[in-house]
Design a protein around this motif. Structure first.
Motif, PDB file in Angstrom:
ATOM      1  N   GLN A  24      -2.658 -25.739  69.757  1.00  0.00           N
ATOM      2  CA  GLN A  24      -1.967 -25.905  71.042  1.00  0.00           C
ATOM      3  C   GLN A  24      -0.922 -27.015  70.929  1.00  0.00           C
ATOM      4  OE1 GLN A  24      -3.670 -27.863  74.613  1.00  0.00           O
ATOM      5  NE2 GLN A  24      -3.493 -25.868  75.568  1.00  0.00           N
ATOM      6  N   ILE A  25       0.257 -26.748  71.452  1.00  0.00           N
ATOM      7  CA  ILE A  25       1.260 -27.824  71.497  1.00  0.00           C
ATOM      8  C   ILE A  25       1.527 -28.188  72.951  1.00  0.00           C
ATOM      9  CG2 ILE A  25       2.383 -27.415  69.274  1.00  0.00           C
ATOM     10  CD1 ILE A  25       4.554 -25.833  70.813  1.00  0.00           C
ATOM     11  N   ILE A  26       1.710 -29.479  73.193  1.00  0.00           N
ATOM     12  CA  ILE A  26       2.041 -29.961  74.533  1.00  0.00           C
ATOM     13  C   ILE A  26       3.559 -30.093  74.611  1.00  0.00           C
ATOM     14  CG2 ILE A  26       1.691 -31.798  76.225  1.00  0.00           C
ATOM     15  CD1 ILE A  26      -0.957 -32.386  74.817  1.00  0.00           C
ATOM     16  N   LYS A  54       7.399 -20.092  75.281  1.00  0.00           N
ATOM     17  CA  LYS A  54       6.159 -19.316  75.143  1.00  0.00           C
ATOM     18  C   LYS A  54       6.338 -18.163  74.155  1.00  0.00           C
ATOM     19  CE  LYS A  54       3.628 -20.667  79.178  1.00  0.00           C
ATOM     20  NZ  LYS A  54       3.435 -20.471  80.615  1.00  0.00           N
ATOM     21  N   ALA A  55       7.509 -17.525  74.203  1.00  0.00           N
ATOM     22  CA  ALA A  55       7.766 -16.418  73.282  1.00  0.00           C
ATOM     23  C   ALA A  55       7.849 -16.921  71.845  1.00  0.00           C
ATOM     24  CB  ALA A  55       9.060 -15.700  73.673  1.00  0.00           C
ATOM     25  N   VAL A  56       8.509 -18.053  71.658  1.00  0.00           N
ATOM     26  CA  VAL A  56       8.629 -18.656  70.325  1.00  0.00           C
ATOM     27  C   VAL A  56       7.243 -19.036  69.805  1.00  0.00           C
ATOM     28  CG1 VAL A  56       9.401 -20.750  69.115  1.00  0.00           C
ATOM     29  CG2 VAL A  56      11.002 -19.496  70.586  1.00  0.00           C
ATOM     30  N   ALA A  57       6.466 -19.685  70.658  1.00  0.00           N
ATOM     31  CA  ALA A  57       5.128 -20.139  70.256  1.00  0.00           C
ATOM     32  C   ALA A  57       4.257 -18.947  69.871  1.00  0.00           C
ATOM     33  CB  ALA A  57       4.491 -20.935  71.388  1.00  0.00           C
ATOM     34  N   SER A  63      -0.231 -21.969  70.905  1.00  0.00           N
ATOM     35  CA  SER A  63      -0.312 -21.845  72.355  1.00  0.00           C
ATOM     36  C   SER A  63       0.338 -23.087  72.970  1.00  0.00           C
ATOM     37  CB  SER A  63      -1.757 -21.678  72.810  1.00  0.00           C
ATOM     38  OG  SER A  63      -2.459 -22.869  72.639  1.00  0.00           O
ATOM     39  N   VAL A  64       0.804 -22.928  74.212  1.00  0.00           N
ATOM     40  CA  VAL A  64       1.634 -23.948  74.844  1.00  0.00           C
ATOM     41  C   VAL A  64       0.968 -24.499  76.095  1.00  0.00           C
ATOM     42  CG1 VAL A  64       3.786 -24.260  76.165  1.00  0.00           C
ATOM     43  CG2 VAL A  64       3.814 -22.967  74.030  1.00  0.00           C
ATOM     44  N   ARG A  65       0.968 -25.816  76.217  1.00  0.00           N
ATOM     45  CA  ARG A  65       0.628 -26.413  77.511  1.00  0.00           C
ATOM     46  C   ARG A  65       1.830 -27.221  77.989  1.00  0.00           C
ATOM     47  NH1 ARG A  65      -4.058 -30.156  77.361  1.00  0.00           N
ATOM     48  NH2 ARG A  65      -2.737 -31.853  78.045  1.00  0.00           N
TER      49      ARG A  65
END
Ligand code: ARG
Length: 242
Positions: A24-26, A54-57, A63-65
């Motif tokens: 997960q990346i913040i 979000k699409a890139v991740a 996953s994105v927060r």
């Protein structure tokens, strides 16, 4: 033996789940920059930039927060490691590149001047000198205004919140605002009584921002951007927001 097999199976499932969710990346943003990032009625952070990251991740198995914060604290947040990345309509500039790394550009923009309907002039940046002007703190628009008005000029109102910058203009507390063109256009669709008075006054490109030296994440952002440009997802997101 049976117990062991069961335990093993449970471990395999658990690890599988972790691997699938990915790292997960913040990601920091300042969600008052329509249509790039803003909040809906339920306070969800939405917009072009959010869909892009979000699409890139997703392409890169991350996953994105999202983390909402004021624009002028994003670079510091990356430097101190509070956030892993930022996407916030942030223009790639030489000065910022000394502190953070940028992905390949993902959107082109320019500064424009916004005034109330009926206001004459303000067709070029020099026209703001001697007038009360609003900008968002820490932005390229603020820098552009400072260049002609001088630093610490009390006529230049630098606010943290874009909504307040536009409210001041509507209420006559300022005469004009210097802001990114796509944001001005989105705002003008929502509120009456304002217009863009200048042609585009700069050439800017937005990049995803990464902590300086985090090459692994930077490479993932660039590879993800290339993939969504190639597979049509980038165009779908443009279509959705512009
Ligand atoms: N493009 C301008 C800059 O980089 C303004 C960005 C402001 N973004 C925001 N989410 N408030 O300085």
């Amino acid at each position: 033996m049976k117990k062991f097999a069961l335990l093993l199976a449970m471990f395999v499932v658990a690890f599988g789940m972790v691997a699938q969710a990915g790292q997960q990346i913040i990601v920091g943003t300042n969600a008052e920059f329509m249509p790039f990032e803003f909040t809906d009625d339920d306070n969800n952070i939405i917009g072009f930039d959010i869909d892009i990251i979000k699409a890139v991740a997703k392409e890169e198995g991350l996953s994105v927060r999202m983390h909402n914060q004021s624009f002028d604290t994003l670079i510091e947040g990356l430097e101190t490691g509070k956030i892993d990345a930022a996407i916030s309509g942030m223009t790639i500039t030489e000065a910022r590149k000394e502190k953070v790394d940028f992905s390949e550009p993902y959107y082109n923009a320019a500064q424009v001047i916004v005034v109330r309907d009926g206001t004459e002039g303000f067709t070029k940046i020099e026209d703001i000198v001697g007038k009360k002007i609003g900008v968002q703190l820490g932005t390229t628009g603020a820098l552009m205004a400072e260049e002609v008005m001088g630093e610490d000029n009390s006529d230049l109102k630098q606010l943290r919140k874009y909504n307040m910058v536009f409210t001041d203009l509507k209420n006559g507390r300022t005469e004009a605002v210097v802001v990114d063109k796509p944001v001005a256009e989105a705002y003008l669709k929502q509120v009456d009584g304002l217009k863009i008075s200048s042609p585009p006054m700069s050439e800017e490109q937005y990049g995803i921002v990464i902590k300086k030296g985090n090459k692994e994440l930077l490479d993932k952002m660039n590879s993800g951007l290339a993939k969504i440009r190639a597979n049509g997802e980038y165009d779908r997101i443009v279509e959705k927001w512009f």
